[in-house]
Design an enzyme around this catalytic site. Structure first.
Site, mmCIF file in Angstrom:
data_model
loop_
_atom_site.group_PDB
_atom_site.id
_atom_site.type_symbol
_atom_site.label_atom_id
_atom_site.label_comp_id
_atom_site.label_asym_id
_atom_site.label_seq_id
_atom_site.Cartn_x
_atom_site.Cartn_y
_atom_site.Cartn_z
ATOM 1 N N LYS A 4 44.563 28.843 40.569
ATOM 2 C CA LYS A 4 45.163 29.766 41.531
ATOM 3 C C LYS A 4 46.433 30.325 40.906
ATOM 4 O O LYS A 4 47.345 29.580 40.556
ATOM 5 C CB LYS A 4 45.494 29.024 42.832
ATOM 6 N N LYS A 49 41.177 32.224 41.618
ATOM 7 C CA LYS A 49 41.823 33.078 42.607
ATOM 8 C C LYS A 49 43.043 33.761 42.007
ATOM 9 O O LYS A 49 43.830 33.058 41.380
ATOM 10 C CB LYS A 49 42.225 32.203 43.797
#
Ligand code: PBG
Length: 327
Positions: free
Chosen positions: A196, A249
């Protein structure tokens, strides 16, 4: 190998039926997870300004929304909550009667087969907006893990099908796996936000969740966007700690990471097509600058082509409508 003029690749593109038959990548509503924002109160369905078509929903309206999602053939949802109050330790996140815990109950009653994934993090619940416990002006990794364990257990107890730790603390998957196993939730899978990145594309989400950090930024825990090798180390660490599904992400600026992860690791890969990626398309389309349907399907096909098995997207309902109505 023949070359031109024997080789004519356009032969496979001329006839639309044949063109369809040689397509290498397909999107289906079943590839998608739809994010939902739930809030306390009654009869609330407030559109989130930078995310047209996405709403803050109170539990009564959540009921109709999840039925619609399930009817469209979308297999699951991921939940984000707006607490009644924020405090320094984000206590509503692990309150057995918190907004997420209540929402899980509502969804499981209305649509028992819809997969319910919960975001295990603190930033929506803390007054300072960070994803962990603040100590001496920094984020205290190991104290934060204890709170993530409490959140994950309370979600599992409420009936969550999958928990998804998103705080990017070191050791979070191991800590949560251990806590779940200890509490007899050894069969609850973990979808780890493994790579992320510290991204500007979370901007609209932070407006939606009112979770902008009140000081500093998230760069001490979320990844530097420039580091694909470190992304693979993050993913590898999460797999070793027990992640069942790994996530990259955002999606669109990180297709190389998705593709490398696909080549390097066997577990299913989820890609999070984040809020800013959605807002860009919606705003351009609203101005008539892009054709929303074809632009969206092209981008989502790119995410799948890169190697994602699961796509978390605010476009999931739109896509299901488009795909279900095709011919
Ligand atoms: C919570 C969380 C965030 C998103 C998902 N989980 C926000 C953040 O890290 O600031 C972003 C999702 C999106 O932008 O759509 N940690």
């Amino acid at each position: 190998m023949p070359t031109f003029p024997q080789l004519r690749l356009r032969r496979l593109r001329e006839n639309p039926t044949l063109r369809d038959m040689v397509r290498e990548t397909y999107l289906s509503p079943r590839d998608f997870i739809f994010p939902l924002f739930v809030t306390h109160g009654r009869d609330i369905r407030d559109e989130i300004a930078p995310m047209p078509g996405i709403y803050h929903l109170s539990l009564d309206n959540l009921l109709t929304e999840v039925k619609e999602v399930a009817d469209l053939g979308i297999p699951g949802v991921i939940l984000f909550g707006l607490p009644a109050e924020k405090d320094s330790s984000g206590s509503e996140a692990y309150d057995d009667h918190g907004i997420i815990q209540e929402a899980i109950g509502v969804i499981k009653q209305a649509t028992p087969d819809l997969l319910v994934i919960t975001d295990v993090c603190l930033c929506e619940y803390t007054s300072h907006g960070h994803c962990g416990v603040i100590h001496d002006g920094g984020i205290d990794n190991d104290r934060t893990l204890e709170l993530y364990q409490r959140i994950a257990i309370s979600h599992a107890k409420a009936g969550a099908d999958v928990v998804a730790p998103s705080g990017m603390m070191d050791g979070q998957v191991k800590a949560i796996r251990g806590a779940l196993d200890h509490e007899t939730f050894q069969d609850t899978p973990i979808m780890a936000y493994a790579a992320k990145h510290a991204s500007a594309f979370y901007g609209p989400f932070r407006t939606a969740a009112n979770s902008t950090p009140q000081f500093g930024d998230r760069k001490s825990y979320q990844m530097d966007p420039a580091n694909p090798r470190m992304a693979l180390r993050e993913i590898e660490a999460d797999i070793e700690e027990g992640a069942d599904i790994i996530m990259v992400k955002p999606a669109l600026a990180y297709l190389d990471v998705i593709s490398k992860a696909r080549q390097s690791f066997a577990p299913p890969i989820a890609a999070y097509n984040v809020s800013g990626e959605y807002s860009m398309i919606k705003s351009a389309a609203a101005n008539g600058w892009l054709d929303e349907r074809s632009a969206t399907l092209e981008l989502l096909t790119g995410i799948k082509r890169a190697g994602a098995d699961i796509i978390i997207s605010y476009h999931a309902k739109d896509v299901a409508h488009w795909l279900n109505s095709r011919r």
